[in-house]
Design a protein around this motif. Sequence first.
Motif, PDB file in Angstrom:
ATOM      1  N   ARG A  26       0.849  -1.180   0.000  1.00  0.00           N
ATOM      2  CA  ARG A  26       0.000   0.000   0.000  1.00  0.00           C
ATOM      3  C   ARG A  26       0.883   1.227   0.000  1.00  0.00           C
ATOM      4  O   ARG A  26       2.081   1.137   0.272  1.00  0.00           O
ATOM      5  CB  ARG A  26      -0.966   0.026   1.182  1.00  0.00           C
ATOM      6  N   THR A  27       0.287   2.355  -0.294  1.00  0.00           N
ATOM      7  CA  THR A  27       1.048   3.600  -0.286  1.00  0.00           C
ATOM      8  C   THR A  27       0.757   4.377   0.995  1.00  0.00           C
ATOM      9  O   THR A  27      -0.308   4.224   1.599  1.00  0.00           O
ATOM     10  CB  THR A  27       0.679   4.463  -1.501  1.00  0.00           C
ATOM     11  N   PHE A  28       1.723   5.213   1.377  1.00  0.00           N
ATOM     12  CA  PHE A  28       1.582   5.994   2.600  1.00  0.00           C
ATOM     13  C   PHE A  28       1.748   7.480   2.325  1.00  0.00           C
ATOM     14  O   PHE A  28       2.099   8.247   3.214  1.00  0.00           O
ATOM     15  CB  PHE A  28       2.625   5.531   3.622  1.00  0.00           C
ATOM     16  N   GLY A  31      -0.242   9.501   4.591  1.00  0.00           N
ATOM     17  CA  GLY A  31      -0.074   9.185   6.007  1.00  0.00           C
ATOM     18  C   GLY A  31       1.249   9.694   6.514  1.00  0.00           C
ATOM     19  O   GLY A  31       1.610  10.856   6.315  1.00  0.00           O
ATOM     20  N   MET A  33       5.506   8.370   7.586  1.00  0.00           N
ATOM     21  CA  MET A  33       6.549   7.362   7.726  1.00  0.00           C
ATOM     22  C   MET A  33       7.596   7.908   8.686  1.00  0.00           C
ATOM     23  O   MET A  33       7.753   9.134   8.806  1.00  0.00           O
ATOM     24  CB  MET A  33       7.164   7.010   6.373  1.00  0.00           C
ATOM     25  N   ARG A  51       5.430  13.608   7.306  1.00  0.00           N
ATOM     26  CA  ARG A  51       3.994  13.515   7.030  1.00  0.00           C
ATOM     27  C   ARG A  51       3.666  14.355   5.814  1.00  0.00           C
ATOM     28  O   ARG A  51       4.390  15.299   5.486  1.00  0.00           O
ATOM     29  CB  ARG A  51       3.174  14.036   8.204  1.00  0.00           C
ATOM     30  N   ASN A  72       7.421   9.568  -3.005  1.00  0.00           N
ATOM     31  CA  ASN A  72       6.098   8.932  -3.064  1.00  0.00           C
ATOM     32  C   ASN A  72       5.946   8.033  -4.283  1.00  0.00           C
ATOM     33  O   ASN A  72       5.242   7.029  -4.229  1.00  0.00           O
ATOM     34  CB  ASN A  72       5.001  10.001  -3.051  1.00  0.00           C
ATOM     35  N   ASN A  75       7.396   5.005  -3.173  1.00  0.00           N
ATOM     36  CA  ASN A  75       6.867   4.544  -1.883  1.00  0.00           C
ATOM     37  C   ASN A  75       8.008   4.212  -0.920  1.00  0.00           C
ATOM     38  O   ASN A  75       7.991   3.184  -0.230  1.00  0.00           O
ATOM     39  CB  ASN A  75       5.954   3.334  -2.075  1.00  0.00           C
ATOM     40  N   ALA A  96       5.373   3.001   9.452  1.00  0.00           N
ATOM     41  CA  ALA A  96       4.436   3.714   8.588  1.00  0.00           C
ATOM     42  C   ALA A  96       3.043   3.714   9.192  1.00  0.00           C
ATOM     43  O   ALA A  96       2.659   2.779   9.913  1.00  0.00           O
ATOM     44  CB  ALA A  96       4.394   3.063   7.208  1.00  0.00           C
ATOM     45  N   LYS A  97       2.339   4.794   8.893  1.00  0.00           N
ATOM     46  CA  LYS A  97       0.970   4.921   9.384  1.00  0.00           C
ATOM     47  C   LYS A  97       0.069   5.235   8.202  1.00  0.00           C
ATOM     48  O   LYS A  97       0.414   6.074   7.370  1.00  0.00           O
ATOM     49  CB  LYS A  97       0.874   6.024  10.430  1.00  0.00           C
ATOM     50  N   ASN A  98      -1.093   4.597   8.194  1.00  0.00           N
ATOM     51  CA  ASN A  98      -2.015   4.778   7.077  1.00  0.00           C
ATOM     52  C   ASN A  98      -2.517   6.205   6.952  1.00  0.00           C
ATOM     53  O   ASN A  98      -2.572   6.768   5.871  1.00  0.00           O
ATOM     54  CB  ASN A  98      -3.222   3.845   7.239  1.00  0.00           C
ATOM     55  N   TYR A 112       2.179   4.138  14.954  1.00  0.00           N
ATOM     56  CA  TYR A 112       2.408   3.563  13.635  1.00  0.00           C
ATOM     57  C   TYR A 112       1.785   2.174  13.483  1.00  0.00           C
ATOM     58  O   TYR A 112       1.770   1.377  14.421  1.00  0.00           O
ATOM     59  CB  TYR A 112       3.904   3.561  13.334  1.00  0.00           C
TER      60      TYR A 112
END
Length: 125
Positions: A26-28, A31, A33, A51, A72, A75, A96-98, A112
């Motif tokens: 998935r991409t963050f 969110g 990192m 962020r 990005n 990723n 990482a956090k969604n 995270y």
Amino acid sequence: VQLQASGGGLVQAGGSLRLSCAASGRTFSSGAMAWFRQAPGKEREFVASIRSFSSPYYADSVRGRFTISRDNAKNTVYLQMNTLKPEDTGVYYCAAKNNRPITSSVNRAETYDYWGQGTQVTVSS
């Protein structure tokens, strides 16, 4: 989701290293990192976070020496570490956090959602 950290190694004090953390699954980009580290016998501690739509945030101990950045399109998050000191030695983990976390929580491990396996950084004096 997987976070693959790389770039650690052995370096002399005053030297530099660049860590990378590639995310898959998935991409963050919307969110956050971050990087944390854990020295032998010590608790895991916050290093830096990035962020969307905000300036990076750093621990006092690394501010001015470390730079966190992200690509990005790939990723991937990076940690450029300059002027390394022996006290920077430890296992470095990316996280990482969604969703975009609030400022007061970016330095907390529990914020995270995902963690990488860690990469060892050793700085000799």
